[in-house]
Design a protein around this motif. Structure first.
Motif, PDB file in Angstrom:
ATOM      1  N   CYS A 221       0.839  -1.199   0.000  1.00  0.00           N
ATOM      2  CA  CYS A 221       0.000   0.000   0.000  1.00  0.00           C
ATOM      3  C   CYS A 221       0.879   1.256   0.000  1.00  0.00           C
ATOM      4  CB  CYS A 221      -0.920  -0.021   1.215  1.00  0.00           C
ATOM      5  SG  CYS A 221      -0.072   0.117   2.795  1.00  0.00           S
ATOM      6  N   PRO A 222       0.378   2.388  -0.525  1.00  0.00           N
ATOM      7  CA  PRO A 222       1.188   3.611  -0.601  1.00  0.00           C
ATOM      8  C   PRO A 222       1.724   4.065   0.754  1.00  0.00           C
ATOM      9  CG  PRO A 222      -0.811   3.858  -1.883  1.00  0.00           C
ATOM     10  CD  PRO A 222      -0.934   2.562  -1.129  1.00  0.00           C
ATOM     11  N   ASN A 223       0.891   4.018   1.804  1.00  0.00           N
ATOM     12  CA  ASN A 223       1.358   4.442   3.125  1.00  0.00           C
ATOM     13  C   ASN A 223       2.422   3.498   3.667  1.00  0.00           C
ATOM     14  OD1 ASN A 223      -0.276   6.690   3.132  1.00  0.00           O
ATOM     15  ND2 ASN A 223      -1.874   5.738   4.352  1.00  0.00           N
ATOM     16  N   CYS A 224       2.291   2.212   3.380  1.00  0.00           N
ATOM     17  CA  CYS A 224       3.294   1.239   3.825  1.00  0.00           C
ATOM     18  C   CYS A 224       4.625   1.527   3.148  1.00  0.00           C
ATOM     19  CB  CYS A 224       2.850  -0.182   3.501  1.00  0.00           C
ATOM     20  SG  CYS A 224       1.375  -0.710   4.386  1.00  0.00           S
ATOM     21  N   GLU A 225       4.569   1.871   1.868  1.00  0.00           N
ATOM     22  CA  GLU A 225       5.794   2.179   1.136  1.00  0.00           C
ATOM     23  C   GLU A 225       6.469   3.431   1.705  1.00  0.00           C
ATOM     24  OE1 GLU A 225       7.144   3.278  -3.398  1.00  0.00           O
ATOM     25  OE2 GLU A 225       5.315   2.121  -3.093  1.00  0.00           O
ATOM     26  N   ASP A 226       5.686   4.471   1.999  1.00  0.00           N
ATOM     27  CA  ASP A 226       6.244   5.690   2.589  1.00  0.00           C
ATOM     28  C   ASP A 226       6.846   5.402   3.952  1.00  0.00           C
ATOM     29  OD1 ASP A 226       5.435   7.154   0.399  1.00  0.00           O
ATOM     30  OD2 ASP A 226       3.666   8.000   1.375  1.00  0.00           O
ATOM     31  N   PHE A 227       6.145   4.625   4.758  1.00  0.00           N
ATOM     32  CA  PHE A 227       6.631   4.278   6.088  1.00  0.00           C
ATOM     33  C   PHE A 227       7.955   3.523   5.994  1.00  0.00           C
ATOM     34  CE2 PHE A 227       6.893   1.425   9.748  1.00  0.00           C
ATOM     35  CZ  PHE A 227       6.740   2.318  10.781  1.00  0.00           C
ATOM     36  N   THR A 228       8.000   2.522   5.126  1.00  0.00           N
ATOM     37  CA  THR A 228       9.199   1.710   4.962  1.00  0.00           C
ATOM     38  C   THR A 228      10.363   2.551   4.460  1.00  0.00           C
ATOM     39  OG1 THR A 228       7.847  -0.229   4.524  1.00  0.00           O
ATOM     40  CG2 THR A 228      10.135  -0.337   3.816  1.00  0.00           C
ATOM     41  N   ARG A 229      10.108   3.429   3.489  1.00  0.00           N
ATOM     42  CA  ARG A 229      11.160   4.281   2.941  1.00  0.00           C
ATOM     43  C   ARG A 229      11.708   5.235   4.006  1.00  0.00           C
ATOM     44  NH1 ARG A 229       8.498   7.312  -0.655  1.00  0.00           N
ATOM     45  NH2 ARG A 229       8.415   5.594  -2.126  1.00  0.00           N
ATOM     46  N   THR A 230      10.818   5.810   4.818  1.00  0.00           N
ATOM     47  CA  THR A 230      11.256   6.740   5.859  1.00  0.00           C
ATOM     48  C   THR A 230      12.067   6.029   6.927  1.00  0.00           C
ATOM     49  OG1 THR A 230       9.303   8.096   5.431  1.00  0.00           O
ATOM     50  CG2 THR A 230      10.484   8.516   7.474  1.00  0.00           C
ATOM     51  N   VAL A 231      11.640   4.839   7.327  1.00  0.00           N
ATOM     52  CA  VAL A 231      12.402   4.053   8.309  1.00  0.00           C
ATOM     53  C   VAL A 231      13.784   3.717   7.744  1.00  0.00           C
ATOM     54  CG1 VAL A 231      12.509   1.834   9.516  1.00  0.00           C
ATOM     55  CG2 VAL A 231      10.385   3.156   9.516  1.00  0.00           C
ATOM     56  N   LEU A 232      13.840   3.363   6.468  1.00  0.00           N
ATOM     57  CA  LEU A 232      15.122   3.076   5.821  1.00  0.00           C
ATOM     58  C   LEU A 232      16.030   4.302   5.849  1.00  0.00           C
ATOM     59  CD1 LEU A 232      16.957   1.182   4.149  1.00  0.00           C
ATOM     60  CD2 LEU A 232      15.806   2.066   2.118  1.00  0.00           C
ATOM     61  N   LEU A 233      15.483   5.465   5.531  1.00  0.00           N
ATOM     62  CA  LEU A 233      16.278   6.692   5.549  1.00  0.00           C
ATOM     63  C   LEU A 233      16.785   7.011   6.956  1.00  0.00           C
ATOM     64  CD1 LEU A 233      14.200   8.949   3.132  1.00  0.00           C
ATOM     65  CD2 LEU A 233      16.523   8.089   2.757  1.00  0.00           C
ATOM     66  N   LEU A 234      15.947   6.814   7.960  1.00  0.00           N
ATOM     67  CA  LEU A 234      16.385   7.042   9.341  1.00  0.00           C
ATOM     68  C   LEU A 234      17.510   6.086   9.723  1.00  0.00           C
ATOM     69  CD1 LEU A 234      12.961   7.661  11.085  1.00  0.00           C
ATOM     70  CD2 LEU A 234      14.893   9.256  11.040  1.00  0.00           C
ATOM     71  N   GLY A 235      17.406   4.841   9.291  1.00  0.00           N
ATOM     72  CA  GLY A 235      18.462   3.861   9.558  1.00  0.00           C
ATOM     73  C   GLY A 235      19.761   4.233   8.871  1.00  0.00           C
ATOM     74  N   GLN A 236      19.661   4.666   7.612  1.00  0.00           N
ATOM     75  CA  GLN A 236      20.863   5.075   6.882  1.00  0.00           C
ATOM     76  C   GLN A 236      21.493   6.306   7.521  1.00  0.00           C
ATOM     77  OE1 GLN A 236      19.158   5.392   2.966  1.00  0.00           O
ATOM     78  NE2 GLN A 236      19.977   3.406   2.359  1.00  0.00           N
ATOM     79  N   LEU A 237      20.661   7.222   8.005  1.00  0.00           N
ATOM     80  CA  LEU A 237      21.173   8.409   8.676  1.00  0.00           C
ATOM     81  C   LEU A 237      21.885   8.028   9.973  1.00  0.00           C
ATOM     82  CD1 LEU A 237      21.311  11.502   8.490  1.00  0.00           C
ATOM     83  CD2 LEU A 237      19.180  11.571   9.792  1.00  0.00           C
ATOM     84  N   ALA A 238      21.343   7.062  10.698  1.00  0.00           N
ATOM     85  CA  ALA A 238      21.994   6.593  11.928  1.00  0.00           C
ATOM     86  C   ALA A 238      23.342   5.959  11.618  1.00  0.00           C
ATOM     87  CB  ALA A 238      21.090   5.604  12.652  1.00  0.00           C
ATOM     88  N   LEU A 239      23.406   5.172  10.549  1.00  0.00           N
ATOM     89  CA  LEU A 239      24.691   4.576  10.153  1.00  0.00           C
ATOM     90  C   LEU A 239      25.693   5.651   9.756  1.00  0.00           C
ATOM     91  CD1 LEU A 239      23.465   1.512   8.061  1.00  0.00           C
ATOM     92  CD2 LEU A 239      24.537   1.480  10.319  1.00  0.00           C
ATOM     93  N   TYR A 240      25.226   6.643   9.014  1.00  0.00           N
ATOM     94  CA  TYR A 240      26.093   7.751   8.612  1.00  0.00           C
ATOM     95  C   TYR A 240      26.624   8.486   9.848  1.00  0.00           C
ATOM     96  CZ  TYR A 240      27.494  12.355   6.970  1.00  0.00           C
ATOM     97  OH  TYR A 240      28.191  13.509   6.744  1.00  0.00           O
ATOM     98  N   ALA A 241      25.769   8.705  10.843  1.00  0.00           N
ATOM     99  CA  ALA A 241      26.175   9.427  12.051  1.00  0.00           C
ATOM    100  C   ALA A 241      27.297   8.709  12.785  1.00  0.00           C
ATOM    101  CB  ALA A 241      24.978   9.614  12.977  1.00  0.00           C
ATOM    102  N   ASP A 242      27.376   7.390  12.652  1.00  0.00           N
ATOM    103  CA  ASP A 242      28.411   6.607  13.325  1.00  0.00           C
ATOM    104  C   ASP A 242      29.723   6.552  12.547  1.00  0.00           C
ATOM    105  OD1 ASP A 242      26.868   6.048  15.537  1.00  0.00           O
ATOM    106  OD2 ASP A 242      26.121   4.153  14.743  1.00  0.00           O
ATOM    107  N   MET A 243      29.714   7.058  11.312  1.00  0.00           N
ATOM    108  CA  MET A 243      30.935   7.033  10.493  1.00  0.00           C
ATOM    109  C   MET A 243      31.908   8.112  10.950  1.00  0.00           C
ATOM    110  SD  MET A 243      29.325   6.592   6.663  1.00  0.00           S
ATOM    111  CE  MET A 243      30.866   7.058   5.913  1.00  0.00           C
ATOM    112  N   ALA A 244      33.197   7.818  10.825  1.00  0.00           N
ATOM    113  CA  ALA A 244      34.213   8.827  11.126  1.00  0.00           C
ATOM    114  C   ALA A 244      34.071   9.966  10.126  1.00  0.00           C
ATOM    115  CB  ALA A 244      35.606   8.208  11.020  1.00  0.00           C
TER     116      ALA A 244
END
Length: 61
Positions: free
Chosen positions: A2-25
């Motif tokens: 569903c469209p909302n599920c896709e938006d939710f999943t994409r946003t969670v993915l972006l938050l996860g990628q941002l968290a990984l980036y924050a841990d990079m030197a």
């Protein structure tokens, strides 16, 4: 998916990628601090029946 599920999943993915980036030197933590609240606020409500641990509820697959 569903469209909302896709938006939710994409946003969670972006938050996860941002968290990984924050841990990079050498990460730009000012960027992380500026972007993360905006992403979190934009997080849509998952659709009814959406399993937060793995996408659509097992009965919806």
């Amino acid at each position: 998916m569903c469209p909302n599920c896709e938006d939710f999943t994409r946003t969670v993915l972006l938050l996860g990628q941002l968290a990984l980036y924050a841990d990079m030197a050498g990460a730009d933590l000012d960027f992380v601090e500026a972007v993360s609240p905006s992403l979190a606020v934009s997080l849509p409500e998952p659709s009814p029946g959406y399993d937060l641990n793995g996408g659509p509820a097992s009965g919806d697959r």
